[in-house]
Design an enzyme around this catalytic site. Sequence first.
Site, PDB file in Angstrom:
ATOM      1  N   HIS A 128       0.872  -1.177   0.000  1.00 15.94           N
ATOM      2  CA  HIS A 128       0.000   0.000   0.000  1.00 15.94           C
ATOM      3  C   HIS A 128       0.913   1.233   0.000  1.00 15.94           C
ATOM      4  CE1 HIS A 128      -2.801   2.953   1.806  1.00 15.94           C
ATOM      5  NE2 HIS A 128      -3.784   2.155   1.464  1.00 15.94           N
ATOM      6  N   ASP A 205       3.259  -4.320   7.997  1.00 14.12           N
ATOM      7  CA  ASP A 205       2.019  -3.564   7.899  1.00 14.12           C
ATOM      8  C   ASP A 205       0.879  -4.567   8.100  1.00 14.12           C
ATOM      9  OD1 ASP A 205      -0.345  -2.489   6.989  1.00 14.12           O
ATOM     10  OD2 ASP A 205       0.491  -1.704   5.116  1.00 14.12           O
ATOM     11  N   GLN A 208      -4.425  -5.111   7.129  1.00 13.78           N
ATOM     12  CA  GLN A 208      -5.441  -6.056   6.637  1.00 13.78           C
ATOM     13  C   GLN A 208      -5.410  -7.384   7.379  1.00 13.78           C
ATOM     14  OE1 GLN A 208      -7.816  -5.376   4.521  1.00 13.78           O
ATOM     15  NE2 GLN A 208      -7.083  -3.367   3.912  1.00 13.78           N
ATOM     16  N   LYS A 231     -10.328  -0.829  10.509  1.00 13.09           N
ATOM     17  CA  LYS A 231     -10.528  -2.006   9.651  1.00 13.09           C
ATOM     18  C   LYS A 231     -10.892  -3.229  10.484  1.00 13.09           C
ATOM     19  CE  LYS A 231      -7.156  -0.312   6.310  1.00 13.09           C
ATOM     20  NZ  LYS A 231      -7.912   0.134   5.153  1.00 13.09           N
ATOM     21  N   CYS A 369      -4.806   2.281  -3.675  1.00 19.08           N
ATOM     22  CA  CYS A 369      -3.565   2.832  -3.095  1.00 19.08           C
ATOM     23  C   CYS A 369      -2.387   1.888  -3.289  1.00 19.08           C
ATOM     24  CB  CYS A 369      -3.719   3.176  -1.620  1.00 19.08           C
ATOM     25  SG  CYS A 369      -4.831   4.541  -1.337  1.00 19.08           S
TER      26      CYS A 369
END
Length: 411
Positions: A128, A205, A208, A231, A369
């Site tokens: 991303h 990261d 998600q 999220k 993104c």
Amino acid sequence: MTGTETTYNVDRVRAQFPILNQEVHGRPLVYFDNAASSQKPTAVIEALREYYNHYHSNIHRGVHHLAQLATSAYEETRTKVKAHLNASAREEIIFTYGTTDGINLIAQSWGRKNITAGDLILISALEHHSNMVPWQMIAEEKGAQIKVIPMNDAGELDQEAYAELLKEEPKLVAFNHVSNALGTVNPAKEMTAAAKQAGATVVIDGAQAIPHLQVDVQDLDCDFYAFSGHKAYGPTGIGILYGKREVLEAMPPWRGGGEMISSVSYERSTYNDLPYKFEAGTPNIADGIALGVALDWMNGIGVSAIAQHEHELTTYATEQMQAIDGMRFIGTAKEKAGVISFLVGDIHPYDLGTLLDQMGVAVRTGHHCTEPLMNRLGIPGTIRVSFGAYNTKHEIDRYIVALEQGVRMLS
Ligand code: 7TS
């Protein structure tokens, strides 16, 4: 019960999300944009209301009753996050405004101190922009170089190429646990072990991953792990950066101000201990408290039960989508979580997304993104459906009807 879900009571889950009970353009809302942001259960909404109605106050510095209530509720979230991630200490849990903010903190604090001219930063082809641009900024400032771990056409990172790149001794390796654009689940533990072997610091990261996987930062052994509350059924404007204590200890503060200091004179300051050293100013108290409630909510159902439910939805949707003429799935990794990205024939994603919206189905279209990833795939973008704990097979049936109609209209 809906469809064939027998062990997972999706109706009971769904009933806790008032926003889902509405019509959009005269049709019942089907919300399939969970990778962008999930909806919020009543427990989270009520926690916010409760806080502002009964115990809002600034935290940490007050002696009065409300300040103590607010402080302990906020700090309790830190304890919950520590447990949820299996971090070894509360001091390793830094409140941020989200994943983007957490990664910028690493880049501006750790990066500014440790990255020097000629250093190599490795990122993956799946990143991303928020796990890319902060590294580009620090690389430009310091004269460092960025290289990319390539992927195959299915959207899986090329582990042999990665091993080769690690021989160049990167200072930092940054990759996502789960790709937002394709849903690929990366072998984060193995990739971290290989990076550490090569002497690199590892940033994951987890934006998600948190809603779909049970994450254990000690097992992963990464130096940093960042995620966003919104999220994972929590509020916007709040996120978490986990960092290993010894790594965080050695880092200078990034933002200066109140809270992050130990003592201040007109000329200079000394800094507070972890985690406060990285938490300048009045934080997002309400959303921090509600994030703890969101984690409790998720754990009440069980992250693995949610993941299993989403897996069934993904399989069910994929099977039906395959029957559509011109269907092209983008990202077919063996390990995937909750996301289906696709194109149909020559139809522009935006046109199909707009038609689906008119039929009450919320999907995301575009580059998500991940512009370099889309360029690597030679496409301008995709249509992305992404599932959450409250989605049902019945919604997929409605989505398939809408999709077939949309495709007919645009072909
Ligand atoms: N990393 C990943 C893997 C993401 O999916 C996102 C947001 C971010 C970082 C940034 O998170 P933020 O909360 O700081 O904005 N992804 C998406 C998406 O896929 N569609 O909208 C936002």
